[in-house]
Design an enzyme around this catalytic site. Structure first.
Site, mmCIF file in Angstrom:
data_model
loop_
_atom_site.group_PDB
_atom_site.id
_atom_site.type_symbol
_atom_site.label_atom_id
_atom_site.label_comp_id
_atom_site.label_asym_id
_atom_site.label_seq_id
_atom_site.Cartn_x
_atom_site.Cartn_y
_atom_site.Cartn_z
ATOM 1 N N ARG A 93 -69.343 27.120 -21.268
ATOM 2 C CA ARG A 93 -70.178 25.940 -21.543
ATOM 3 C C ARG A 93 -69.367 24.790 -22.101
ATOM 4 N NH1 ARG A 93 -75.095 27.644 -24.904
ATOM 5 N NH2 ARG A 93 -75.544 25.437 -24.856
ATOM 6 N N LYS A 128 -63.717 30.176 -25.884
ATOM 7 C CA LYS A 128 -64.315 29.221 -26.816
ATOM 8 C C LYS A 128 -63.670 29.257 -28.198
ATOM 9 C CE LYS A 128 -68.631 29.950 -28.441
ATOM 10 N NZ LYS A 128 -70.099 29.923 -28.337
ATOM 11 N N GLU A 172 -86.729 35.824 -32.331
ATOM 12 C CA GLU A 172 -85.944 34.964 -31.449
ATOM 13 C C GLU A 172 -86.869 34.007 -30.712
ATOM 14 O OE1 GLU A 172 -82.441 34.880 -31.357
ATOM 15 O OE2 GLU A 172 -82.966 35.990 -33.162
ATOM 16 N N ASN A 187 -70.792 25.262 -29.048
ATOM 17 C CA ASN A 187 -70.974 25.705 -27.666
ATOM 18 C C ASN A 187 -70.468 24.691 -26.668
ATOM 19 O OD1 ASN A 187 -72.272 28.307 -27.826
ATOM 20 N ND2 ASN A 187 -73.960 27.214 -28.786
ATOM 21 N N ASN A 238 -28.545 16.296 -28.839
ATOM 22 C CA ASN A 238 -28.529 17.712 -29.240
ATOM 23 C C ASN A 238 -28.647 18.667 -28.062
ATOM 24 O OD1 ASN A 238 -31.170 16.797 -28.837
ATOM 25 N ND2 ASN A 238 -32.016 18.437 -30.096
ATOM 26 N N TYR A 239 -28.967 18.155 -26.900
ATOM 27 C CA TYR A 239 -29.336 19.026 -25.780
ATOM 28 C C TYR A 239 -28.429 18.745 -24.597
ATOM 29 C CZ TYR A 239 -32.597 21.332 -22.514
ATOM 30 O OH TYR A 239 -33.186 22.155 -21.588
ATOM 31 N N SER A 268 -20.352 0.942 -34.848
ATOM 32 C CA SER A 268 -21.583 0.891 -34.066
ATOM 33 C C SER A 268 -21.274 0.918 -32.581
ATOM 34 C CB SER A 268 -22.443 -0.308 -34.431
ATOM 35 O OG SER A 268 -21.681 -1.430 -34.588
HETATM 36 C C1 UD1 Z 1 -78.176 34.128 -32.624
HETATM 37 C C2 UD1 Z 1 -79.284 34.817 -33.400
HETATM 38 C C3 UD1 Z 1 -80.311 33.773 -33.785
HETATM 39 C C4 UD1 Z 1 -79.675 32.669 -34.597
HETATM 40 C C5 UD1 Z 1 -78.501 32.063 -33.840
HETATM 41 C C6 UD1 Z 1 -77.732 31.131 -34.743
HETATM 42 C C7 UD1 Z 1 -79.421 37.097 -32.515
HETATM 43 C C8 UD1 Z 1 -80.159 37.995 -31.622
HETATM 44 N N1 UD1 Z 1 -79.871 35.838 -32.556
HETATM 45 O O1 UD1 Z 1 -78.733 33.637 -31.431
HETATM 46 O O2 UD1 Z 1 -81.349 34.361 -34.541
HETATM 47 O O3 UD1 Z 1 -80.631 31.669 -34.898
HETATM 48 O O4 UD1 Z 1 -77.589 33.101 -33.415
HETATM 49 O O5 UD1 Z 1 -76.749 30.500 -34.020
HETATM 50 O O6 UD1 Z 1 -78.475 37.491 -33.168
HETATM 51 N N2 UD1 Z 1 -72.076 37.885 -29.205
HETATM 52 C C9 UD1 Z 1 -71.244 38.914 -28.853
HETATM 53 N N3 UD1 Z 1 -71.702 39.841 -27.965
HETATM 54 C C10 UD1 Z 1 -72.937 39.799 -27.431
HETATM 55 C C11 UD1 Z 1 -73.776 38.731 -27.789
HETATM 56 C C12 UD1 Z 1 -73.306 37.785 -28.692
HETATM 57 O O7 UD1 Z 1 -70.111 38.998 -29.332
HETATM 58 O O8 UD1 Z 1 -73.266 40.690 -26.656
HETATM 59 C C13 UD1 Z 1 -71.570 36.887 -30.167
HETATM 60 C C14 UD1 Z 1 -71.440 35.526 -29.533
HETATM 61 O O9 UD1 Z 1 -70.133 35.333 -29.023
HETATM 62 C C15 UD1 Z 1 -71.692 34.604 -30.700
HETATM 63 C C16 UD1 Z 1 -72.678 35.368 -31.552
HETATM 64 O O10 UD1 Z 1 -72.533 36.732 -31.192
HETATM 65 O O11 UD1 Z 1 -70.523 34.376 -31.458
HETATM 66 C C17 UD1 Z 1 -74.109 34.909 -31.369
HETATM 67 O O12 UD1 Z 1 -74.504 35.127 -30.030
HETATM 68 P P1 UD1 Z 1 -75.389 34.057 -29.262
HETATM 69 O O13 UD1 Z 1 -75.623 34.544 -27.893
HETATM 70 O O14 UD1 Z 1 -74.824 32.707 -29.434
HETATM 71 O O15 UD1 Z 1 -76.750 34.182 -30.056
HETATM 72 P P2 UD1 Z 1 -77.870 33.098 -30.174
HETATM 73 O O16 UD1 Z 1 -78.770 33.206 -28.990
HETATM 74 O O17 UD1 Z 1 -77.287 31.786 -30.484
HETATM 75 MG MG MG Z 2 -75.374 30.884 -30.307
#
Ligand code: UD1
Ligand code: MG
Length: 449
Positions: free
Chosen positions: A18, A25, A157, A230, A372-373, A409
């Site tokens: 994204r 990222k 959520e 993001n 130098n190079y 110089s």
């Molecule tokens: C999440 C929260 C939400 C909160 C928001 C804040 C959950 C279910 N939801 O939603 O309540 O308001 O963050 O920003 O937790 N990640 C992994 N593996 C996965 C999924 C996610 O490593 O399988 C990591 C992502 O890289 C990221 C973080 O977890 O760093 C959050 O994941 P993301 O998909 O951004 O969750 P949100 O939908 O933003």
């Molecule tokens: Mg998120």
């Protein structure tokens, strides 16, 4: 009370799609440090063990984690199946146990150690789950915090929320604390029965309540702290907040900046009190500036050490390995790389000094270049104390200019110059009296039709 042990799980499995960028990222940088690097710095300040969960094939992320936090254990989440699933990728670390488990996102780089500590406090007071809440101007996309008085009942959520729940302003910032005693049991009970078909970490709240345990919410002191990244726009926004924090800290520490909003800092920039920084200066990573130095406008510094009372710029460039000792002057359009300039030496105009030592009180004339190079290797130039290098000289390395020596110089110096000696290496001047007048007469005669 004995100190409680802590394990922090950093979720770093985010991709860069994204951001319309090829790099993952969390490897994007603000203030001279990657996003994951900022998060790890805050986590390190908190103390305890660190586990980082990365996506499959994320070698570059793993390398950066190892660089920033050599003691961190890295786990791979083979498939992206939700935040709880991601935390469980670090099961081996969880099984080792800790009083407090913190879960933080690697794409939320502004989080401060104080906030991580605040998130742990409810766990120490007996809560099984501790959630960081905030009230964004636009709650779209965030999990909503369903409360009952002071108690946190559930996190819903956005996609699973009822219209009433969507109207809730208090949102989940994403960071969570779990009591080590209950963490694994809660995580293992989370299923993927929701709109996204993901294992939601946020379900830990309702599950804790069902087991008769308590969940608590702590509101972030400052909304900017939980800004996630993001998009490139959000990366820039986070960078701007960070710059403001860094500048404010320097001003508090007694650094003078007439236009702080134009000074770009790195997270590790170390500037002593009584330093003046003029407008429009960029500090890349690894710079220290000692008391009383002045950094003048339009200078660019990285990996450099500026000694007490030194004056740098305007328009100077200090590259990695530049060391300026006390009271050194480096002026406009002077570039210094991997070179120590000893106390009181001056290079005031239009020079390149690379892979060199410039002795104390030496004077480097305008336009001096250390060559130098040779196209393959780099070579050193050693300039003695009190030496005087005439303007527009080329010092072809490896070469040594002795203490107190003079270089005429315009010289191209290819051999060592002894202490207190003079080297002149340029075409000898010939003077032809009357030549110009005779030439003009000849030329004018030719021009006549
Ligand atoms: C999440 C929260 C939400 C909160 C928001 C804040 C959950 C279910 N939801 O939603 O309540 O308001 O963050 O920003 O937790 N990640 C992994 N593996 C996965 C999924 C996610 O490593 O399988 C990591 C992502 O890289 C990221 C973080 O977890 O760093 C959050 O994941 P993301 O998909 O951004 O969750 P949100 O939908 O933003
Ligand atoms: Mg998120």
């Amino acid at each position: 009370m004995t100190a409680r042990s802590c394990l922090t799980v950093v979720l770093a499995a985010g991709e860069g799609t994204r951001m319309r960028a090829s790099r993952p990222k969390v490897l994007h940088a603000v203030a001279g440090r990657t996003l994951v690097g900022h998060v790890l710095a805050a986590v390190q300040a908190t103390g305890g063990r660190i586990a980082v969960v990365v996506g499959p094939g994320a070698d570059a992320v793993t390398a950066e984690v190892k660089r920033a936090a050599p003691d961190a254990a890295v786990f791979v989440q083979a498939e992206r199946r939700g935040t709880a699933h991601a935390v469980l990728a670090a099961r081996a670390a969880l099984e080792q146990g800790a009083d407090d488990i913190l879960v933080v996102f690697a794409d939320t780089p502004l989080i401060r150690p104080e906030t991580l500590a605040a998130l742990r406090a409810p766990l120490a007071a007996g809560a099984a789950v501790s959630v960081l809440g905030f009230r964004p101007a636009d709650p779209t996309g965030y999990g909503r915090l369903v409360t009952d008085g002071a108690d946190l009942v559930a996190i819903r959520e956005e996609k699973d929320a009822s219209p009433d729940e969507r109207a809730i302003r208090l949102c989940n910032a994403g960071l969570m604390g779990l009591s080590g005693a209950h963490a694994l049991a809660l995580l293992d009970r989370i299923d993927a029965a929701n709109a996204k078909g993901e294992f939601y970490l946020t379900d830990a709240v309702a599950l804790a309540r069902k087991a008769g345990l308590r969940a608590a919410v702590t509101e972030a002191a400052d909304d900017s702290e939980v800004l996630g990244v993001n998009t490139q726009g959000q990366l820039a926004e986070v960078g701007a907040v960070l710059q403001q924090r860094l500048r404010a800290a320097l001003l508090d520490a007694g650094v003078t900046m007439a236009a702080p909003e134009t000074v770009h800092l790195s997270a590790d920039t170390a500037i002593a009190r009584d330093v003046t920084i003029e407008p429009y200066v960029v500090f890349g990573p690894g710079v220290t500036v000692a008391e009383g130095a002045v950094i003048r406008s339009f200078s660019h510094l990285e990996g450099a050490r500026v000694g007490p009372g030194a004056i740098v710029g305007p328009y100077a460039r200090l590259r990695p390995g530049a060391v300026l000792e006390n009271d050194v002057h480096v002026g406009n359009f002077v570039e210094i790389k991997a070179a120590t300039v000893e106390a009181g030496a001056k290079a005031n105009h239009l020079s390149y000094i690379g892979d060199a030592r410039v002795g104390a009180k030496a004077n480097i004339g305008a336009g001096t270049i250390t060559c130098n190079y040779d196209g393959v290797l780099k070579h050193r130039t050693d300039i003695g104390a009190g030496a005087f290098i005439g303007s527009n000289s080329s010092l072809v390395a490896p070469v040594k200019i002795g203490d107190g020596a003079y270089v005429g110089s315009g010289s191209v110096i290819t051999a060592d110059v002894p202490a207190d000696g003079l080297a002149v290496a340029r075409g000898q001047q010939t003077v032809k009296p009357g030549w110009a007048a005779r030439w003009r007469a000849v030329a004018a005669a030719r021009k006549k039709p």
